[in-house]
Scaffold this motif. Structure first.
Motif, PDB file in Angstrom:
ATOM      1  N   THR A  10       0.579  -1.084  -0.100  1.00 19.49           N
ATOM      2  CA  THR A  10      -0.256  -0.104  -0.282  1.00 19.49           C
ATOM      3  C   THR A  10       0.720   1.238  -0.139  1.00 19.49           C
ATOM      4  OG1 THR A  10      -0.177  -0.173   1.887  1.00 19.49           O
ATOM      5  CG2 THR A  10      -1.812  -0.482   1.104  1.00 19.49           C
ATOM      6  N   ILE A  11       0.886   2.430  -0.483  1.00 17.74           N
ATOM      7  CA  ILE A  11       1.008   3.799  -0.878  1.00 17.74           C
ATOM      8  C   ILE A  11      -0.289   4.560  -0.049  1.00 17.74           C
ATOM      9  CG2 ILE A  11       2.205   5.101  -1.832  1.00 17.74           C
ATOM     10  CD1 ILE A  11       2.425   2.874  -4.123  1.00 17.74           C
ATOM     11  N   SER A  12       0.071   4.861   0.914  1.00 17.95           N
ATOM     12  CA  SER A  12      -0.434   5.886   1.574  1.00 17.95           C
ATOM     13  C   SER A  12       0.034   7.664   2.047  1.00 17.95           C
ATOM     14  CB  SER A  12      -1.112   5.878   2.671  1.00 17.95           C
ATOM     15  OG  SER A  12      -0.002   5.278   3.997  1.00 17.95           O
ATOM     16  N   ASN A  59       1.449  -6.718 -19.004  1.00 13.54           N
ATOM     17  CA  ASN A  59       1.739  -7.110 -17.971  1.00 13.54           C
ATOM     18  C   ASN A  59       1.356  -6.183 -16.625  1.00 13.54           C
ATOM     19  OD1 ASN A  59       4.660  -8.688 -18.695  1.00 13.54           O
ATOM     20  ND2 ASN A  59       5.018  -7.174 -20.178  1.00 13.54           N
ATOM     21  N   ILE A  60       0.655  -5.249 -17.226  1.00 10.27           N
ATOM     22  CA  ILE A  60       0.574  -4.444 -15.782  1.00 10.27           C
ATOM     23  C   ILE A  60      -2.133  -4.103 -16.641  1.00 10.27           C
ATOM     24  CG2 ILE A  60      -0.221  -2.267 -15.468  1.00 10.27           C
ATOM     25  CD1 ILE A  60       3.197  -1.725 -16.951  1.00 10.27           C
ATOM     26  N   GLY A  61      -2.518  -4.445 -14.696  1.00  4.70           N
ATOM     27  CA  GLY A  61      -3.338  -4.057 -14.980  1.00  4.70           C
ATOM     28  C   GLY A  61      -3.538  -2.988 -14.129  1.00  4.70           C
ATOM     29  N   TYR A  62      -4.464  -1.675 -14.066  1.00 10.06           N
ATOM     30  CA  TYR A  62      -5.021  -0.464 -13.353  1.00 10.06           C
ATOM     31  C   TYR A  62      -6.116  -0.936 -13.038  1.00 10.06           C
ATOM     32  CZ  TYR A  62      -2.750   4.049 -12.104  1.00 10.06           C
ATOM     33  OH  TYR A  62      -3.028   4.998 -11.481  1.00 10.06           O
ATOM     34  N   LEU A  63      -6.260  -0.560 -11.968  1.00 11.81           N
ATOM     35  CA  LEU A  63      -8.256  -0.505 -11.775  1.00 11.81           C
ATOM     36  C   LEU A  63      -7.933   1.525 -11.077  1.00 11.81           C
ATOM     37  CD1 LEU A  63     -10.670  -1.574 -10.574  1.00 11.81           C
ATOM     38  CD2 LEU A  63      -9.594  -1.763  -8.865  1.00 11.81           C
ATOM     39  N   PHE A  64      -8.595   2.045 -11.948  1.00 12.04           N
ATOM     40  CA  PHE A  64      -8.577   3.443 -11.990  1.00 12.04           C
ATOM     41  C   PHE A  64      -9.604   3.560 -10.880  1.00 12.04           C
ATOM     42  CE2 PHE A  64      -6.233   2.862 -16.377  1.00 12.04           C
ATOM     43  CZ  PHE A  64      -5.586   3.888 -15.956  1.00 12.04           C
ATOM     44  N   GLN A  65      -9.554   5.159 -10.004  1.00  5.70           N
ATOM     45  CA  GLN A  65      -9.437   5.795  -9.121  1.00  5.70           C
ATOM     46  C   GLN A  65     -11.252   6.226  -9.946  1.00  5.70           C
ATOM     47  OE1 GLN A  65      -8.623   9.164  -6.774  1.00  5.70           O
ATOM     48  NE2 GLN A  65     -10.489   9.233  -5.373  1.00  5.70           N
ATOM     49  N   HIS A  66     -11.452   6.376 -11.495  1.00  4.58           N
ATOM     50  CA  HIS A  66     -12.385   6.394 -12.028  1.00  4.58           C
ATOM     51  C   HIS A  66     -12.693   5.683 -12.779  1.00  4.58           C
ATOM     52  CE1 HIS A  66     -12.848  10.569  -9.640  1.00  4.58           C
ATOM     53  NE2 HIS A  66     -11.198  10.485  -9.922  1.00  4.58           N
ATOM     54  N   GLU A 138      -7.175   4.240  -5.274  1.00  5.57           N
ATOM     55  CA  GLU A 138      -8.247   4.432  -4.122  1.00  5.57           C
ATOM     56  C   GLU A 138      -9.442   3.407  -4.410  1.00  5.57           C
ATOM     57  OE1 GLU A 138      -8.359   6.011  -1.292  1.00  5.57           O
ATOM     58  OE2 GLU A 138      -6.808   7.634  -1.626  1.00  5.57           O
ATOM     59  N   PRO A 139      -9.076   2.245  -4.790  1.00  4.39           N
ATOM     60  CA  PRO A 139      -9.968   1.402  -5.187  1.00  4.39           C
ATOM     61  C   PRO A 139     -11.732   1.120  -4.332  1.00  4.39           C
ATOM     62  CG  PRO A 139      -8.356  -0.015  -4.447  1.00  4.39           C
ATOM     63  CD  PRO A 139      -7.822   1.375  -4.009  1.00  4.39           C
ATOM     64  N   THR A 169      -4.278   4.172  -1.324  1.00  2.00           N
ATOM     65  CA  THR A 169      -5.035   4.487  -0.465  1.00  2.00           C
ATOM     66  C   THR A 169      -4.869   5.173   0.542  1.00  2.00           C
ATOM     67  OG1 THR A 169      -6.834   2.665   0.511  1.00  2.00           O
ATOM     68  CG2 THR A 169      -4.634   2.337   1.174  1.00  2.00           C
ATOM     69  N   HIS A 170      -6.248   5.516   1.221  1.00  3.89           N
ATOM     70  CA  HIS A 170      -6.577   6.156   2.529  1.00  3.89           C
ATOM     71  C   HIS A 170      -6.711   5.039   3.952  1.00  3.89           C
ATOM     72  CE1 HIS A 170      -6.270   9.741   0.581  1.00  3.89           C
ATOM     73  NE2 HIS A 170      -5.043  10.643   1.090  1.00  3.89           N
TER      74      HIS A 170
END
Length: 198
Positions: A10-12, A59-66, A138-139, A169-170
């Motif tokens: 996690t990156i906060s 190689n990359i999957g990205y779950l965007f905030q929007h 921020e999923p 995430t927060h």
């Protein structure tokens, strides 16, 4: 920061500390001004535009905030974009939608869905793609507690299955499931720099 295969990191940090920017650099959408990003002996920061696009696709999957979904298209149309191979797509759609609690909703159009439902469609896309690197911004922000728990559980299972999962995430509930926590601090601006900016 080093994140191994099979780990959830996690990156906060406060707003403006660079969480989304860092994810965009890891996703090869932005280029870092310094430093390197390495994956499986590949220096991702050295790839050109075409190489970056291919590496991201494979190689990359990205779950965007929007969510990054096509609003006028159906859920099935959006899921189709995640699959690069043919085969029994229908069965895979059903399985992915069942896992995110949207079974039987393939024909619904995205603009008819709530924000939380759109986030779950985006998660179903990632389940179909099953990439080795999974980034999430921020999923759980638009989800109620039950659906947030489902997303956290799914991300944890993807990591356990071998993916490298990095989440900005927060949400303290995600952080309790993390193998690694990284806290960003906002960039410091000196008074002299502030005067130049004005």
């Amino acid at each position: 920061m080093t994140v191994e295969d099979g780990q959830l990191a996690t990156i906060s940090g406060p707003s403006g500390s660079g969480k989304t920017t860092l994810l965009n650099c890891l996703a090869l959408l932005d280029r870092p001004t310094e430093g390197r990003i390495l994956h499986d002996r590949t220096d991702m920061t050295a790839l050109g535009r075409r190489g970056s696009r291919r590496y991201r696709r494979d190689n990359i999957g990205y779950l965007f905030q929007h969510y990054a979904l096509i609003e006028d298209a159906t859920i099935a149309d959006n899921l189709r974009l995640a699959l690069t191979t043919r085969g029994d797509r229908s069965a895979r759609y059903h399985e992915a939608l069942d896992r995110v609690g949207l079974a039987g909703r393939e024909k619904d159009r995205v603009y008819q869905l709530s924000g939380g439902e759109q986030q779950r469609v985006a998660l179903a896309q990632l389940l179909l793609k099953n990439p080795p690197i999974l980034l999430a911004d921020e999923p759980t922000a638009a989800l109620d507690n039950a659906n947030a728990d489902m997303v956290i559980d799914t991300l944890r299972k993807l990591a356990t299955a071998g993916a490298t999962v990095i989440v900005a995430t927060h949400n303290d509930r995600i952080r309790t499931h993390a193998d690694i926590e990284h806290e960003l601090t906002p960039p410091q601006v000196s008074l002299r720099q502030e005067q130049r900016i004005r």
